[in-house]
Design an enzyme around this catalytic site. Structure first.
Site, PDB file in Angstrom:
ATOM      1  N   CYS A 139      84.165  61.498  31.123  1.00 18.54           N
ATOM      2  CA  CYS A 139      83.831  63.154  31.144  1.00 18.54           C
ATOM      3  C   CYS A 139      84.682  63.424  32.638  1.00 18.54           C
ATOM      4  O   CYS A 139      85.765  64.232  32.703  1.00 18.54           O
ATOM      5  CB  CYS A 139      82.464  64.118  31.390  1.00 18.54           C
ATOM      6  SG  CYS A 139      81.196  62.968  32.354  1.00 18.54           S
TER       7      CYS A 139
ATOM      8  N   HIS B  61      81.055  69.491  35.738  1.00 20.04           N
ATOM      9  CA  HIS B  61      81.368  68.450  37.013  1.00 20.04           C
ATOM     10  C   HIS B  61      82.865  69.281  37.717  1.00 20.04           C
ATOM     11  O   HIS B  61      83.561  69.991  36.943  1.00 20.04           O
ATOM     12  CB  HIS B  61      82.641  67.544  36.686  1.00 20.04           C
ATOM     13  CG  HIS B  61      81.102  66.379  36.041  1.00 20.04           C
ATOM     14  ND1 HIS B  61      80.298  66.656  35.898  1.00 20.04           N
ATOM     15  CD2 HIS B  61      81.126  65.420  35.198  1.00 20.04           C
ATOM     16  CE1 HIS B  61      79.247  65.849  35.552  1.00 20.04           C
ATOM     17  NE2 HIS B  61      80.513  65.094  34.917  1.00 20.04           N
TER      18      HIS B  61
END
Ligand code: A2P
Length: 365
Positions: free
Chosen positions: A162, A276
């Site tokens: 990710c 994130h």
């Protein structure tokens, strides 16, 4: 892989795959039928649930949806469009007649079940790290290297890590224009990167601390994550780097087709539920100005610039939560390295960092 373009080359987003139907494998021909039988292994997990949402949002041509999880979840019903679908236990026989199998149940289950899904004739899109560095398994970010999905001798396509996907989304438009040489990065990673268990741990700790309780339970992380930051994501490997940090190096090189790319990275877990953020200093082969960097992103799919520091405008994790696009801001010339830019990239790691990227790969088929 994308050949390095000379600086100033006109930008054009990568073309969608053009497949030679003569050369298509049986797996591909089945996957390309107008509405596919799709299976999700790990359907009850954080990413599995998001995959279901992405299939709905993108109106993916699903003829039949099979939802698979552990025996614990068998019989549970999950909503897809206007029907309730019963979750079934994942077994070696789960994939008969399946065209596309989206795996998101962890690496060991992918290793155990993805090969049987592929032998049953499904194209597997695997979200775990199990096959990412296998030379016979393409590692694909559709906005970056869609052509890599064409050759998949094992019938498996891997979804990258990710943090790596989000970083590649922010860097690829610049790489096309200036030629990427090295990356120095620090990540600020949300707890949903650890699945439902990470979300629950942060929620429970915040709730305990708000009630002045001292019984802080630590199961997922080695330290309290509420009101704290932890400079460790995954296990430590050689040289003091973690597995997550080395993914950025190895996967970044594979996705960009740049075996000599230099990467150093510190991955940090922060008490954010979702999305994130990555602070990056990227050095390039040719000089890169801030204005040229802004224009490199113009019209590029999946990434938007939010960069007006005077008005406190820059991306934050809340801005990308549950959104498809990654955001980039704080673009400035680096004060240490030549031909380098510092930037701040943010993306929803459950969505673009996992579920959406997997569904976009399925769309390439
Ligand atoms: P279950 O909900 O039945 O445990 P997350 O990463 O969010 O925790 O999700 C993990 C996913 O992997 C869930 O869907 C979970 O199902 C599934 N899973 C975990 N263990 C198994 C197993 N042994 N067999 C099949 N699916 C599993």
């Amino acid at each position: 892989m994308d050949p390095l373009r000379p600086p100033g080359d006109n930008f054009s987003p990568p073309a969608r795959l053009r497949l030679d139907t003569q050369a298509l494998s049986t797996n591909t021909q089945r996957a390309m039928s107008s509405s596919a039988h799709v299976a999700i292994a790990g359907a009850t997990g954080a990413v599995g649930q998001e995959i279901i949402k992405c299939l709905e949002e993108r109106d993916f041509p699903v003829g039949k949806l099979t939802l698979l999880a552990s025996a614990r979840s068998a019989g549970r019903k999950l909503r897809f469009r206007d029907s309730e679908i019963e979750v079934r236990e994942l077994t070696q026989d789960s994939f008969k007649g399946v065209d596309i199998a989206l795996f998101s149940a962890g690496g060991s289950l992918s290793l155990e079940y993805a090969p049987s899904a592929a032998s049953a004739g499904a194209v597997v899109v695997d979200n775990s790290s199990a096959f990412r560095m296998d030379p016979e398994v393409p590692l694909v970010v559709p906005e970056v290297n869609p052509e890599a999905a064409e050759a998949r001798p094992r019938g498996i396509i891997a979804n990258p890590n990710c943090t790596t996907i989000i970083t590649m989304m922010g860097l690829y438009p610049l790489h096309r224009k200036f030629g990427l040489k090295s990356i120095i990065a620090s990540s600020y990673q949300a707890v949903s990167g650890s699945g439902q268990a990470g979300i629950t741990e942060l929620r429970n700790q915040v709730s305990a601390l708000s009630d002045d309780r001292t019984d802080i339970e630590k199961r997922v992380y080695p330290h309290q994550i509420a009101f704290n930051v932890i400079p460790q994501v995954d296990q430590f490997l050689e040289g003091g780097y973690t597995r997550e940090e080395l993914k950025m190096l190895n996967e970044g090189r594979k996705i960009l087709g740049l075996p000599g790319l230099k990467v150093t990275c510190t991955c940090v877990r922060v008490p954010v539920y979702r999305s994130h953020s990555v602070s990056v200093t990227a050095q390039f082969e040719s000089p890169a100005s801030v204005a040229e960097a802004h224009s490199a992103y113009h019209g590029y799919p999946g990434i938007r610039v939010v960069d007006d520091p005077g008005n406190a405008l820059y991306p934050t994790p809340l801005d990308t939560t549950e959104k498809d696009d990654c955001l980039v801001g704080r673009i400035r010339e680096d004060m240490v390295l030549e031909s380098a830019l510092a930037l701040w990239i943010v993306g929803d790691q459950v969505k673009k960092g996992a579920a959406l990227n997997a569904v976009q790969i399925a769309e390439l088929l």
